[in-house]
Design a protein around this motif. Structure first.
Motif, PDB file in Angstrom:
ATOM      1  N   GLY A  98       0.802  -1.229   0.000  1.00 34.61           N
ATOM      2  CA  GLY A  98       0.000   0.000   0.000  1.00 34.61           C
ATOM      3  C   GLY A  98       0.829   1.270   0.000  1.00 34.61           C
ATOM      4  N   ILE A 117      -5.101   2.586  -3.633  1.00 34.13           N
ATOM      5  CA  ILE A 117      -5.990   2.724  -2.470  1.00 34.13           C
ATOM      6  C   ILE A 117      -6.965   3.878  -2.705  1.00 34.13           C
ATOM      7  N   THR A 138      -5.198  -3.402   2.679  1.00 32.25           N
ATOM      8  CA  THR A 138      -3.856  -3.264   2.118  1.00 32.25           C
ATOM      9  C   THR A 138      -2.784  -3.836   3.036  1.00 32.25           C
ATOM     10  N   THR A 139      -1.700  -4.322   2.424  1.00 31.42           N
ATOM     11  CA  THR A 139      -0.549  -4.811   3.181  1.00 31.42           C
ATOM     12  C   THR A 139       0.568  -3.772   3.120  1.00 31.42           C
ATOM     13  N   LYS A 166       3.695   2.528   8.042  1.00 33.00           N
ATOM     14  CA  LYS A 166       2.957   3.241   6.997  1.00 33.00           C
ATOM     15  C   LYS A 166       1.435   3.169   7.184  1.00 33.00           C
ATOM     16  N   HIS A 167       0.971   2.419   8.196  1.00 30.51           N
ATOM     17  CA  HIS A 167      -0.469   2.125   8.288  1.00 30.51           C
ATOM     18  C   HIS A 167      -1.353   3.351   8.491  1.00 30.51           C
ATOM     19  N   LEU A 198      -1.898   5.163   5.357  1.00 29.88           N
ATOM     20  CA  LEU A 198      -2.699   4.397   4.386  1.00 29.88           C
ATOM     21  C   LEU A 198      -4.184   4.482   4.713  1.00 29.88           C
ATOM     22  N   ARG A 199      -4.496   4.534   6.010  1.00 24.07           N
ATOM     23  CA  ARG A 199      -5.915   4.698   6.377  1.00 24.07           C
ATOM     24  C   ARG A 199      -6.401   6.091   5.975  1.00 24.07           C
ATOM     25  N   ALA A 241      -7.774   3.437   3.029  1.00 19.44           N
ATOM     26  CA  ALA A 241      -7.776   1.993   3.320  1.00 19.44           C
ATOM     27  C   ALA A 241      -8.676   1.734   4.529  1.00 19.44           C
ATOM     28  N   HIS A 256      -8.758  -1.223   6.079  1.00 22.93           N
ATOM     29  CA  HIS A 256      -8.051  -2.129   6.980  1.00 22.93           C
ATOM     30  C   HIS A 256      -6.623  -2.303   6.493  1.00 22.93           C
ATOM     31  N   THR A 257      -5.659  -2.200   7.424  1.00 22.71           N
ATOM     32  CA  THR A 257      -4.247  -2.361   7.063  1.00 22.71           C
ATOM     33  C   THR A 257      -3.707  -3.646   7.682  1.00 22.71           C
ATOM     34  N   ASP A 307      -0.164  -5.823   8.551  1.00 21.85           N
ATOM     35  CA  ASP A 307       1.297  -5.808   8.651  1.00 21.85           C
ATOM     36  C   ASP A 307       1.800  -7.146   8.110  1.00 21.85           C
TER      37      ASP A 307
END
Ligand SMILES: NC(=O)c1ccc[n+]([C@@H]2O[C@H](COP(=O)([O-])OP(=O)(O)OC[C@H]3O[C@@H](n4cnc5c(N)ncnc54)[C@H](OP(=O)(O)O)[C@@H]3O)[C@@H](O)[C@H]2O)c1
Length: 324
Positions: free
Chosen positions: A147, A156, A168-169, A174-175, A178-179, A183, A185-186, A188
């Motif tokens: 992501g 995304i 996303t992975t 970075k989570h 990304l949200r 995103a 749901h992230t 790891d």
């Protein structure tokens, strides 16, 4: 003009900013004076000697740029000297000037003209794979691997703008960002089994579309993460190119696996994709649903530093090389 040349394949210092002949516009082409060029993973492979330019393409790296049209060749309609554009390239973006087939030009969308250099390659790759191949639509669940990559940060936003639920992975650091990009749901990938996580958050249903950049190392788990009728679209092989495929699992789910590469596609196919991006993605940029995610800008003469950064995977989104 000056361009980033690769006299000998190798590490980042193989990139040499040097004086080279100016490009001439062929029929159907324009010359763009480059303002900026986005760095893509493929440029690193080209520098290492693993991804030679397709026949007819510029020898210099750079799959996208933004800039100004300074010459128009024969048989070009609809474009004029002085227009600000961005472009999908089959090479040559890391240079002061580049010849571009008119079908690969795009107007600069509603964003900064330097950051616009970060959009053509990811927009064309993601749109063609998620829409033409993956048939993604509103209400679908989309799994985007990597992501935080240039591709991922765009996919995304695009998936969310389309009305899909995006999983996303990425590495944990970075989570949060990304949200913010949309995103839902992230995951790891270093700590969690992404296929189990996808099944858990979809109540066992799985993902309708998976956009994969890992290839072999993720093939089995990607198939396990697919919903009935799901589409796995492979665009990268960062985890290797050969793996065993359980056709039984695919057959039971009535699912499909596809793989595509953009760079070597015929001009007409690229022009069709660019038109699709102009029609369907550029309005999303205008509406503020998608923006270029640029980690940083570096002078083009410092392309080696940009490659070191992208190789480290510490960047978020894109790195852009600038001139002037
Ligand atoms: N087929 C095509 O036409 C086409 C076109 C464009 C790009 N691509 C491919 O798309 C991929 C992304 O390109 P890019 O330029 O956007 O790359 P990039 O910005 O350099 O990003 C690479 C990403 O890979 C992620 N990654 C590494 N190991 C991972 C793993 N095990 N699981 C999930 N993510 C992992 C890293 O994320 P973390 O930091 O979270 O580890 C990093 O964000 C590349 O493989 C490229 O070749 C294909």
């Amino acid at each position: 003009m000056r361009a980033v040349t690769i006299p000998q394949p190798g590490g980042p210092d193989a990139l040499v900013w040097a004086e080279v002949p100016d490009p001439e516009p062929g029929p159907g082409e324009v010359i763009v004076d480059v303002r900026a060029s986005g760095v893509n993973r493929a440029d690193l492979l080209q520098r290492q000697g693993h991804y030679p330019p397709p026949p007819g393409a510029s020898a210099y790296p750079g799959l996208e740029c933004s800039g100004v049209i300074t010459e128009v060749g024969a048989d070009v309609a609809g474009w004029a000297v002085g227009q600000q554009v961005c472009a999908l390239l089959s090479g040559g973006g890391y240079a002061e000037r580049v010849a571009v087939p008119a079908g690969q030009l795009l107007p600069v969308p509603a964003c900064d003209s330097v950051d616009a250099a970060a959009l053509p390659e990811v927009a064309c790759t993601v749109w063609s794979n998620l829409i033409q191949v993956g048939r993604l639509s509103a209400g679908d669940t989309l799994l985007v691997h990597g992501g935080g990559s240039g591709i991922g940060t765009f996919a995304i936003q695009f998936g969310a703008a389309l009305g899909a639920t995006v999983l996303t992975t990425a590495r944990a650091a970075k989570h949060d960002r990304l949200r913010e990009l949309g995103a839902a749901h992230t995951i790891d990938y270093r700590e969690q089994d992404f296929a189990e996580e996808v099944r858990r958050v979809t109540d066992g249903r799985g993902a309708d579309v998976v956009l994969d950049i890992m290839g072999a190392s993720y093939l089995g788990r990607n198939v396990a993460a697919l919903a009935t009728g799901g589409r796995l679209v492979v665009i990268g092989m960062q985890g290797g190119r050969k793996a065993e495929l359980d056709l039984g699992a695919l057959l039971t789910k009535r699912a499909s696996v596809s793989a595509t590469s953009l760079r070597a596609r015929p001009l007409a196919e690229k022009a069709e994709i660019v038109q699709g991006v102009r029609d369907e993605v550029w309005p999303m940029v205008t509406a503020g649903a998608i923006r270029p995610i640029v980690d940083r800008r570096l002078p083009m003469a410092e392309a080696a530093q940009a490659h070191r950064l992208v190789e480290s995977n510490e960047h978020f989104g894109k790195v852009v090389l600038t001139i002037g």
